[in-house]
Design a protein around this motif. Structure first.
Motif, PDB file in Angstrom:
ATOM      1  N   GLY A  21       0.741  -1.068   0.130  1.00 33.47           N
ATOM      2  CA  GLY A  21       0.095   0.045  -0.065  1.00 33.47           C
ATOM      3  C   GLY A  21       0.837   1.385  -0.109  1.00 33.47           C
ATOM      4  N   PRO A  22       0.167   2.271  -0.536  1.00 42.08           N
ATOM      5  CA  PRO A  22       0.917   3.676  -0.443  1.00 42.08           C
ATOM      6  C   PRO A  22       1.125   4.038   1.054  1.00 42.08           C
ATOM      7  CG  PRO A  22      -1.349   4.026  -0.987  1.00 42.08           C
ATOM      8  CD  PRO A  22      -1.174   2.527  -0.966  1.00 42.08           C
ATOM      9  N   GLU A  23       0.400   3.804   2.016  1.00 44.95           N
ATOM     10  CA  GLU A  23       0.660   4.099   3.258  1.00 44.95           C
ATOM     11  C   GLU A  23       2.127   3.326   3.731  1.00 44.95           C
ATOM     12  OE1 GLU A  23      -3.459   4.401   2.608  1.00 44.95           O
ATOM     13  OE2 GLU A  23      -2.191   2.742   2.299  1.00 44.95           O
ATOM     14  N   THR A  24       2.082   2.223   3.289  1.00 47.94           N
ATOM     15  CA  THR A  24       3.553   1.418   3.685  1.00 47.94           C
ATOM     16  C   THR A  24       4.898   2.188   2.952  1.00 47.94           C
ATOM     17  OG1 THR A  24       2.434  -0.697   3.641  1.00 47.94           O
ATOM     18  CG2 THR A  24       4.791  -0.665   3.620  1.00 47.94           C
ATOM     19  N   GLN A  25       4.803   2.688   1.821  1.00 52.28           N
ATOM     20  CA  GLN A  25       5.811   3.279   1.322  1.00 52.28           C
ATOM     21  C   GLN A  25       5.911   4.994   1.975  1.00 52.28           C
ATOM     22  OE1 GLN A  25       5.374   3.172  -3.277  1.00 52.28           O
ATOM     23  NE2 GLN A  25       4.048   1.671  -3.031  1.00 52.28           N
ATOM     24  N   GLU A  26       4.926   5.365   2.212  1.00 52.11           N
ATOM     25  CA  GLU A  26       4.775   6.685   3.165  1.00 52.11           C
ATOM     26  C   GLU A  26       5.688   6.571   4.339  1.00 52.11           C
ATOM     27  OE1 GLU A  26       1.136   9.089   1.263  1.00 52.11           O
ATOM     28  OE2 GLU A  26       0.858   7.911   3.029  1.00 52.11           O
ATOM     29  N   ARG A  27       5.429   5.505   5.002  1.00 48.76           N
ATOM     30  CA  ARG A  27       5.998   5.337   6.440  1.00 48.76           C
ATOM     31  C   ARG A  27       7.648   5.092   6.042  1.00 48.76           C
ATOM     32  NH1 ARG A  27       1.157   2.719   7.659  1.00 48.76           N
ATOM     33  NH2 ARG A  27       2.054   0.566   6.791  1.00 48.76           N
ATOM     34  N   SER A  28       7.965   4.216   5.204  1.00 48.89           N
ATOM     35  CA  SER A  28       9.341   3.902   4.668  1.00 48.89           C
ATOM     36  C   SER A  28       9.863   5.382   4.325  1.00 48.89           C
ATOM     37  CB  SER A  28       9.283   2.898   3.459  1.00 48.89           C
ATOM     38  OG  SER A  28      10.194   2.240   3.463  1.00 48.89           O
ATOM     39  N   ARG A  29       9.411   6.088   3.377  1.00 45.08           N
ATOM     40  CA  ARG A  29       9.996   7.561   3.072  1.00 45.08           C
ATOM     41  C   ARG A  29       9.901   8.549   4.022  1.00 45.08           C
ATOM     42  NH1 ARG A  29       6.435  10.896  -0.498  1.00 45.08           N
ATOM     43  NH2 ARG A  29       8.306  11.314  -1.867  1.00 45.08           N
ATOM     44  N   GLY A  30       9.279   8.503   5.021  1.00 46.94           N
ATOM     45  CA  GLY A  30       8.883   9.472   6.285  1.00 46.94           C
ATOM     46  C   GLY A  30       8.042  10.544   5.704  1.00 46.94           C
ATOM     47  N   ARG A  31       7.360  10.620   4.610  1.00 47.81           N
ATOM     48  CA  ARG A  31       6.420  11.630   4.313  1.00 47.81           C
ATOM     49  C   ARG A  31       5.394  11.144   3.426  1.00 47.81           C
ATOM     50  NH1 ARG A  31       8.377  14.448  -0.642  1.00 47.81           N
ATOM     51  NH2 ARG A  31      10.240  13.586  -1.268  1.00 47.81           N
ATOM     52  N   THR A  32       4.230  11.816   3.174  1.00 48.79           N
ATOM     53  CA  THR A  32       3.193  11.565   2.263  1.00 48.79           C
ATOM     54  C   THR A  32       3.513  11.684   0.695  1.00 48.79           C
ATOM     55  OG1 THR A  32       2.004  13.551   2.551  1.00 48.79           O
ATOM     56  CG2 THR A  32       1.534  11.496   4.127  1.00 48.79           C
ATOM     57  N   PHE A  33       2.680  11.248   0.059  1.00 50.95           N
ATOM     58  CA  PHE A  33       2.890  11.396  -1.515  1.00 50.95           C
ATOM     59  C   PHE A  33       2.027  12.604  -1.741  1.00 50.95           C
ATOM     60  CE2 PHE A  33       3.505   6.839  -1.621  1.00 50.95           C
ATOM     61  CZ  PHE A  33       4.773   6.660  -2.334  1.00 50.95           C
ATOM     62  N   ASP A  34       2.616  13.568  -2.717  1.00 49.21           N
ATOM     63  CA  ASP A  34       1.797  14.654  -3.143  1.00 49.21           C
ATOM     64  C   ASP A  34       0.853  14.250  -4.224  1.00 49.21           C
ATOM     65  OD1 ASP A  34       3.806  16.363  -1.811  1.00 49.21           O
ATOM     66  OD2 ASP A  34       4.891  15.855  -3.302  1.00 49.21           O
ATOM     67  N   ALA A  35       0.821  13.226  -4.692  1.00 50.89           N
ATOM     68  CA  ALA A  35      -0.165  12.756  -6.023  1.00 50.89           C
ATOM     69  C   ALA A  35      -0.171  11.359  -5.645  1.00 50.89           C
ATOM     70  CB  ALA A  35       0.224  13.302  -7.236  1.00 50.89           C
ATOM     71  N   ARG A  36      -1.428  11.018  -5.394  1.00 48.57           N
ATOM     72  CA  ARG A  36      -1.752   9.364  -5.170  1.00 48.57           C
ATOM     73  C   ARG A  36      -2.252   8.744  -6.224  1.00 48.57           C
ATOM     74  NH1 ARG A  36      -3.390   6.543   0.360  1.00 48.57           N
ATOM     75  NH2 ARG A  36      -4.731   4.879  -0.377  1.00 48.57           N
ATOM     76  N   LEU A  37      -1.917   8.470  -7.205  1.00 51.93           N
ATOM     77  CA  LEU A  37      -2.024   7.906  -8.659  1.00 51.93           C
ATOM     78  C   LEU A  37      -1.795   6.642  -8.901  1.00 51.93           C
ATOM     79  CD1 LEU A  37      -0.638  10.984 -10.483  1.00 51.93           C
ATOM     80  CD2 LEU A  37      -2.566  10.775  -9.373  1.00 51.93           C
ATOM     81  N   GLY A  38      -1.784   5.620  -7.805  1.00 51.09           N
ATOM     82  CA  GLY A  38      -1.433   4.357  -8.027  1.00 51.09           C
ATOM     83  C   GLY A  38      -2.520   3.265  -7.835  1.00 51.09           C
ATOM     84  N   ALA A  39      -3.323   3.673  -7.222  1.00 51.70           N
ATOM     85  CA  ALA A  39      -4.416   2.812  -6.494  1.00 51.70           C
ATOM     86  C   ALA A  39      -5.813   2.675  -7.086  1.00 51.70           C
ATOM     87  CB  ALA A  39      -4.536   2.890  -5.007  1.00 51.70           C
ATOM     88  N   ASN A  40      -5.870   3.693  -8.207  1.00 51.71           N
ATOM     89  CA  ASN A  40      -7.150   3.511  -8.884  1.00 51.71           C
ATOM     90  C   ASN A  40      -8.311   3.957  -8.165  1.00 51.71           C
ATOM     91  OD1 ASN A  40      -5.439   2.925 -11.088  1.00 51.71           O
ATOM     92  ND2 ASN A  40      -6.217   0.798 -11.327  1.00 51.71           N
ATOM     93  N   GLU A  41      -8.137   4.721  -6.963  1.00 48.59           N
ATOM     94  CA  GLU A  41      -9.277   5.136  -6.465  1.00 48.59           C
ATOM     95  C   GLU A  41      -9.863   6.438  -6.906  1.00 48.59           C
ATOM     96  OE1 GLU A  41      -6.708   4.466  -2.399  1.00 48.59           O
ATOM     97  OE2 GLU A  41      -6.011   5.809  -3.726  1.00 48.59           O
ATOM     98  N   SER A  42     -10.847   7.146  -6.527  1.00 42.90           N
ATOM     99  CA  SER A  42     -11.274   8.186  -6.884  1.00 42.90           C
ATOM    100  C   SER A  42     -10.918   9.536  -6.165  1.00 42.90           C
ATOM    101  CB  SER A  42     -12.967   8.235  -7.284  1.00 42.90           C
ATOM    102  OG  SER A  42     -13.291   9.385  -7.737  1.00 42.90           O
ATOM    103  N   GLY A  43     -10.144  10.175  -6.637  1.00 44.17           N
ATOM    104  CA  GLY A  43      -9.744  11.327  -5.942  1.00 44.17           C
ATOM    105  C   GLY A  43     -10.895  12.484  -6.162  1.00 44.17           C
ATOM    106  N   PHE A  44     -11.860  12.254  -7.129  1.00 43.30           N
ATOM    107  CA  PHE A  44     -12.961  13.208  -7.103  1.00 43.30           C
ATOM    108  C   PHE A  44     -13.836  13.023  -5.943  1.00 43.30           C
ATOM    109  CE2 PHE A  44     -11.429  11.689 -11.460  1.00 43.30           C
ATOM    110  CZ  PHE A  44     -10.634  13.240 -11.681  1.00 43.30           C
ATOM    111  N   GLY A  45     -13.514  12.024  -4.990  1.00 47.62           N
ATOM    112  CA  GLY A  45     -14.568  11.981  -3.927  1.00 47.62           C
ATOM    113  C   GLY A  45     -16.048  11.436  -4.187  1.00 47.62           C
ATOM    114  N   PRO A  46     -16.656  10.806  -2.848  1.00 46.62           N
ATOM    115  CA  PRO A  46     -17.906  10.343  -3.031  1.00 46.62           C
ATOM    116  C   PRO A  46     -18.801  11.499  -3.206  1.00 46.62           C
ATOM    117  CG  PRO A  46     -16.888  10.402  -0.730  1.00 46.62           C
ATOM    118  CD  PRO A  46     -15.882  10.688  -1.573  1.00 46.62           C
ATOM    119  N   SER A  47     -20.095  11.052  -3.322  1.00 45.75           N
ATOM    120  CA  SER A  47     -21.214  11.887  -3.461  1.00 45.75           C
ATOM    121  C   SER A  47     -21.386  12.649  -2.124  1.00 45.75           C
ATOM    122  CB  SER A  47     -22.528  11.144  -3.841  1.00 45.75           C
ATOM    123  OG  SER A  47     -23.572  11.673  -3.257  1.00 45.75           O
TER     124      SER A  47
END
Length: 373
Positions: A21-47
């Motif tokens: 998961g991206p969270e695992t990678q964020e813990r490893s790198r010590g900071r969050t991603f600026d753009a989360r474009l790898g999990a095919n979620e909807s950054g446009f949000g729910p209704s």
């Protein structure tokens, strides 16, 4: 070690999960991603109505969810034009795949999939001792005819096919899938994973037919509806198959808040249409960004675009890593020759602007030749 006494099957399985998961990678790198474009979620949000329903349902979170998922199953039946008895709801498609494997797969049973297709299905099959038989992609798409031929050869209990496909974004129309269903060997169930169906051509979808005992269609609220964090998926199939899930499913697995959110999301057709439009625009922009940097976007009927990097797996893997260092989380296909590609999710303008800035920098960092395997 004396305890616990694992089964022989569990002893032989690797201690891994299909995705990091991206969270695992964020813990490893010590900071969050600026753009989360790898999990095919909807950054446009729910209704917005789904968000309100979730908030209201949270007051009742002390209660278990309805184990029959009565209201959501009936709403889905009405939405799809099928009887609610033909609908099973569960904790995302991943859980439904696990239930299907538990129902149908025993030690040594043959199951057919594509080499490089969604790995969580393989994870479940292995967990019940099934034997996976894989066929290669053809022209960067899953090959229905080859899947059927392999199933006949090995007497498979299940064929798994994602349509539209992850990770390549390709799509097979109704005529080809109908021919595949017609050629399906006796006793073989076609598991048709339609997680991205809301982004596919609606007029070319295989007709839903719950009277057909040979197919189950799986769909989700994780993609177009923007509820990946709630884990709500559903299947449409023959009522006898749907009833069989009651033998083995987690009856309280789908919580009260998740059921309420999905029910409200399903009703908000205007929001769904807006998201579909945003995804279409984002796919076009990703294609332009790719072309401007010498990469080739592949046709997509999903909420992501797969880009041909023009090299082998080593180049694609290095590009994923370089983008990650620049705060952009993406993924790549798992199997050759598709692993020459990277995969980028549709996202709001701000995140795509981050990609647009980071991609040429990442490519420049690859200027030192990479030795292909």
């Amino acid at each position: 070690m004396t305890y616990p006494r694992y089964t022989d099957l569990a002893q032989g399985l690797p201690s891994t999960v299909p995705f990091v998961g991206p969270e695992t990678q964020e813990r490893s790198r010590g900071r969050t991603f600026d753009a989360r474009l790898g999990a095919n979620e909807s950054g446009f949000g729910p209704s917005p109505s789904a968000i309100r329903a979730i908030g209201e349902a949270a007051r009742g979170a002390w209660m278990y969810g309805d184990p029959e998922v009565h209201d959501l199953r009936r709403a889905l039946g009405s939405h799809l034009g099928v009887a609610p008895e033909a609908v099973i709801a569960g904790e995302g498609i991943d859980a439904l795949l696990g239930y299907i494997a538990r129902l149908l797969v025993g030690p040594g049973d043959a199951v057919v999939t594509s080499d490089g297709a969604y790995p969580t299905f393989n994870y479940h099959v292995a967990g019940f001792g099934g034997v996976l038989h894989k066929v290669p992609y053809r022209d960067d798409a899953e090959d229905p005819e080859a899947l059927v031929a392999k199933a006949a050869e090995v007497d498979a209990k299940i064929i798994y096919l994602a349509n539209p496909d992850n990770p390549m974004g390709s799509f097979h129309g109704a005529e080809r899938l109908a021919a595949m269903r017609e050629a399906l060997p006796e006793g073989c169930l076609l598991v048709l994973d339609e997680a991205y169906v809301e982004f596919a051509p609606e007029d070319d979808l295989l007709e839903l037919d719950p009277s057909d005992e040979g197919i189950i269609r799986l769909r989700t609220f994780s993609k177009a509806y923007g509820l990946a964090g709630l884990r709500v998926g559903y299947g449409v199939g023959h009522p006898e198959l749907i009833r069989a899930f009651d033998k083995i499913r987690n009856h309280f697995g789908l919580g009260r808040v998740a059921q309420a959110g999905a029910l409200a999301a399903l009703a908000d057709t205007a929001h769904l249409a807006r998201v579909q439009g945003e995804v279409e625009a984002a796919r076009r922009r990703i294609g332009r960004i790719a072309a401007a940097n010498g990469l080739t976007p592949l046709p997509s009927c999903t909420n992501f675009v797969t880009l041909d990097c023009g090299g082998g797996a080593a180049r694609a893997k290095a590009l994923v890593a370089e983008l990650g260092r620049r705060g952009v989380f993406i993924r790549m296909p798992f199997a050759a020759p598709q692993d020459r590609c990277i995969r980028i999710s549709a996202a709001p303008e701000a995140e795509l602007s981050r990609l647009e800035k980071a991609l040429p920098e990442a490519l420049a960092a690859l200027s030192t030749p990479v030795h292909e395997k």
